[in-house]
Scaffold this motif. Structure first.
Motif, PDB file in Angstrom:
ATOM      1  N   GLN A   1       0.769  -1.357   0.079  1.00 11.04           N
ATOM      2  CA  GLN A   1      -0.205   0.100  -0.047  1.00 11.04           C
ATOM      3  C   GLN A   1       0.973   1.221   0.036  1.00 11.04           C
ATOM      4  OE1 GLN A   1      -3.266   0.239   2.590  1.00 11.04           O
ATOM      5  NE2 GLN A   1      -3.864  -1.783   2.753  1.00 11.04           N
ATOM      6  N   ASP A   2       2.061   1.220   0.255  1.00  9.42           N
ATOM      7  CA  ASP A   2       2.842   2.303   0.549  1.00  9.42           C
ATOM      8  C   ASP A   2       3.244   3.091  -0.729  1.00  9.42           C
ATOM      9  OD1 ASP A   2       4.626   3.897   2.085  1.00  9.42           O
ATOM     10  OD2 ASP A   2       6.534   2.751   1.392  1.00  9.42           O
TER      11      ASP A   2
ATOM     12  N   ASP B   1       0.843   3.030  -3.242  1.00 15.66           N
ATOM     13  CA  ASP B   1      -0.301   3.314  -3.859  1.00 15.66           C
ATOM     14  C   ASP B   1      -1.148   4.384  -3.354  1.00 15.66           C
ATOM     15  OD1 ASP B   1      -2.887   2.993  -5.066  1.00 15.66           O
ATOM     16  OD2 ASP B   1      -3.053   0.808  -4.106  1.00 15.66           O
ATOM     17  N   THR B   2      -1.360   5.634  -4.251  1.00 19.43           N
ATOM     18  CA  THR B   2      -2.050   6.642  -3.866  1.00 19.43           C
ATOM     19  C   THR B   2      -3.386   6.600  -3.749  1.00 19.43           C
ATOM     20  OG1 THR B   2      -2.447   7.329  -6.121  1.00 19.43           O
ATOM     21  CG2 THR B   2      -0.488   8.164  -5.192  1.00 19.43           C
TER      22      THR B   2
ATOM     23  N   SER C   1      -4.512   3.632  -2.019  1.00 19.06           N
ATOM     24  CA  SER C   1      -4.740   2.825  -0.831  1.00 19.06           C
ATOM     25  C   SER C   1      -5.223   3.336   0.609  1.00 19.06           C
ATOM     26  CB  SER C   1      -3.124   2.280  -0.602  1.00 19.06           C
ATOM     27  OG  SER C   1      -2.417   3.149   0.079  1.00 19.06           O
TER      28      SER C   1
ATOM     29  N   SER D   1      -2.343   5.274   2.232  1.00 16.13           N
ATOM     30  CA  SER D   1      -2.442   6.650   1.806  1.00 16.13           C
ATOM     31  C   SER D   1      -3.363   7.411   2.183  1.00 16.13           C
ATOM     32  CB  SER D   1      -2.340   6.727   0.137  1.00 16.13           C
ATOM     33  OG  SER D   1      -1.080   6.130  -0.209  1.00 16.13           O
TER      34      SER D   1
ATOM     35  N   ARG E   1      -2.565   8.510   5.584  1.00 13.74           N
ATOM     36  CA  ARG E   1      -1.372   9.705   5.771  1.00 13.74           C
ATOM     37  C   ARG E   1      -2.041  11.029   5.026  1.00 13.74           C
ATOM     38  NH1 ARG E   1       3.169   5.683   2.963  1.00 13.74           N
ATOM     39  NH2 ARG E   1       3.974   4.674   4.871  1.00 13.74           N
ATOM     40  N   ARG E   2      -3.002  11.205   4.307  1.00 14.32           N
ATOM     41  CA  ARG E   2      -3.380  12.274   3.471  1.00 14.32           C
ATOM     42  C   ARG E   2      -4.233  13.075   4.664  1.00 14.32           C
ATOM     43  NH1 ARG E   2      -6.540   9.961  -0.594  1.00 14.32           N
ATOM     44  NH2 ARG E   2      -7.406  12.052  -1.125  1.00 14.32           N
TER      45      ARG E   2
ATOM     46  N   THR F   1      -9.230   9.755  -5.040  1.00 16.06           N
ATOM     47  CA  THR F   1      -8.199  10.753  -5.221  1.00 16.06           C
ATOM     48  C   THR F   1      -8.284  11.698  -6.345  1.00 16.06           C
ATOM     49  OG1 THR F   1      -6.927   9.170  -6.322  1.00 16.06           O
ATOM     50  CG2 THR F   1      -6.393   9.478  -4.011  1.00 16.06           C
TER      51      THR F   1
END
Length: 524
Positions: free
Chosen positions: A424-425, A427-428, A430, A433, A436-437, A500
């Motif tokens: 997943q790291d 993959d925008t 995921s 992500s 994190r966003r 996204t």
């Protein structure tokens, strides 16, 4: 945002240490493993780690039966390794919170061994002992939360002792001032080693009725519920005297500056509010668990948000919890799509959020075969749905590695391999992500941290609300449904979406579409 304390600005990340990262191949996570993963937690955007119990323990209840409050179980490491973890965490800007388990100890704690040695031992009154009833049975009808009577017969001294949980977890007598002084010393021991606060286990259970009266029958009890639900816990929880203890804990932490006191309290909101104290002299955050068992609908959660916000005392700071080590994971409760909506909900509501490890990659409850069950709650009440093993399965770091990178040995619980941090790291789209966003968004928008919450409205399957701070206003819309919905909005710009492709989209005043299972945050 200097007017807020760190725990008001921050996000807490709960680590269940047995399941986070194993460093020595014994199949059980440890402190060195946690230390090695702190950069991951920091990069995620969390501000504090809360570590479930790591004290010496026979592990009858996986660490919640403490045999020594002032050391580390060799299974997890050593005191120097813990001190190194604290130093490393602080270097990364992370606070460290410990679980404090004051309601009960292990029956192998030296205190209890002394207490049960004779009726005239100085520590006899450190626990709750009582003569049998006239028929020789338990003193009253109090029930254990792990099934069966809460009273255990001690042949040697001819009395029963009380245990709210397992017989291996005798309850301490918090009416005894020597117990209070000893536990105050425990808090200071860890505060002297740099700990930034505590999550206090079952805080609302610390005091029991001093007359040992029977609990009344619960008229709403339904067959199939846990056995202790047959009774209302009138005399075994939420006693008025508990607030004196909370004030004392608060005063001890205040001696060390900006430390946080969090209470595990499963009570209705009106009762929960009392644990803040009359003037901020109670728990900083009595955990708000409403989302753990809420009906997953816009109307239910809208009402919950409004009622909670109205109930908060003026001095109180809110908080929200989406998952923990005692409840099924959010992705299993609501499904993968709605787990993304839930992430937006958790991280845009007013108050401090707590993330349970693995929720940020959409981990689901593990499949536990009958011969793999480890949890005493399930072993003592099979088939009652009390087992907590599924939500405690190991963290999934890299699917291509054995045991998803958790251990080189045989894991203490089976490891699922449906996803992992590694895949997943980059993959925008995921779940990782998205988390994190969201955490970046919180840091960059004061409205999400210290702003008010307003216009909380449910319209069909859509929940909307606004977060406002000075001239900043954010509009949040969450679609709990399985169909596209139209949402009324002011003009603005989408600053985050679970899809996204909508980030940066200009929104005109009027109605905008929201796909099934979609959530957006717009600057308006």
């Amino acid at each position: 945002m200097p007017e807020l304390k760190w725990w008001q600005r921050g996000v807490i990340y709960q680590i269940y240490p047995r399941s986070f990262q194993d460093s020595n191949g014994d199949g059980i996570g440890d402190l060195v493993g946690i230390d090695a993963r702190l950069e991951y937690v920091s990069a995620l955007g969390a501000d504090a780690v809360w570590i479930s119990p790591i004290y010496p323990s026979p592990m009858a209840d996986f660490g919640y039966d403490v045999a020594d409050y002032c050391d580390i179980d060799p299974m997890f490491g050593s005191l120097p390794e813990f001190e190194q973890l604290v130093i490393h965490a602080h270097h990364l800007g992370l606070k460290v919170l410990l679980d404090f388990v004051p309601n009960h100890s292990s029956n192998r704690h030296p205190w209890f061994e002394e207490s049960r040695s004779s009726r005239d031992n100085p520590k006899r009154d450190w626990y709750l002992w009582h003569d049998p009833a006239p028929d020789g049975g338990p003193p009253n009808n109090w029930l254990s939360r792990m099934g069966g009577s809460a009273w255990e017969w001690d042949e040697h001294t001819g009395q029963y002792y009380y245990h709210a949980f397992l017989p291996e977890q005798p309850d301490l007598n918090w009416r005894n001032h020597d117990v209070r002084r000893a536990m105050d010393g425990v808090l200071r021991f860890w505060l002297d080693r740099g700990v930034d606060g505590f999550r206090v286990d079952v805080l609302w259970l610390l005091i029991k009725d001093d007359q040992f009266r029977d609990n009344p029958l619960n008229p709403a009890y339904q067959p199939g519920e846990p056995e202790h639900h047959r009774l209302l816990q009138t005399y075994t929880e939420d006693q008025p005297e508990v607030h004196e203890i909370v004030r004392s804990m608060r005063a001890t932490l205040d001696d060390y500056g900006d430390r946080v006191l969090i209470g595990e309290i499963y009570l209705p909101v009106t009762q929960l509010m009392k644990y803040y104290g009359a003037a901020g002299d109670g728990a900083d955050m009595p955990f708000n668990f409403q989302l753990l068992n809420a009906r997953w609908s816009a109307a239910t959660i809208a009402g919950m948000i409004r009622d909670y916000d109205r109930a908060l005392p003026e001095h109180a700071w809110p908080n929200w919890v989406l998952g923990n080590h005692d409840n099924p994971r959010i992705a299993s409760r609501v499904g993968a799509a709605q787990a993304r909506v839930a992430a937006v909900l958790l991280l845009t509501l007013r108050g401090t959020p707590t993330i349970y490890y693995g929720d940020e990659i959409g981990m689901t409850d593990g499949d536990i075969e009958r011969d793999q069950v480890r949890d005493p709650a399930e072993l003592r009440q099979p088939g009652m749905g009390q087992g907590r093993d599924p939500e405690r399965t190991p963290m999934q770091w890299e699917r291509s590695l054995p045991n998803a990178g958790f251990t080189d040995g045989k894991p203490w619980l089976p490891v699922a391999t449906n996803s992992s941090v590694r895949e997943q790291d980059g993959d925008t789209s995921s779940m990782l992500s998205l988390y994190r966003r969201l955490l970046i968004l919180r840091r960059s928008h004061a409205a999400l941290v210290q702003g008010t919450i307003a216009n909380v409205v449910a319209n069909g399957d859509v929940l909307t609300y606004e977060r406002r701070y000075r001239d900043q206003s954010l509009f949040i819309a969450l679609n709990f449904g399985v169909e596209c919905a139209m949402v009324q909005s002011r003009s603005g710009v989408v600053v985050l979406s679970t899809s996204t492709r909508r980030d940066g989209e200009v929104v005109a005043a009027g109605t905008i579409p929201l796909a099934a299972g979609e959530a957006i945050v717009a600057s308006v």
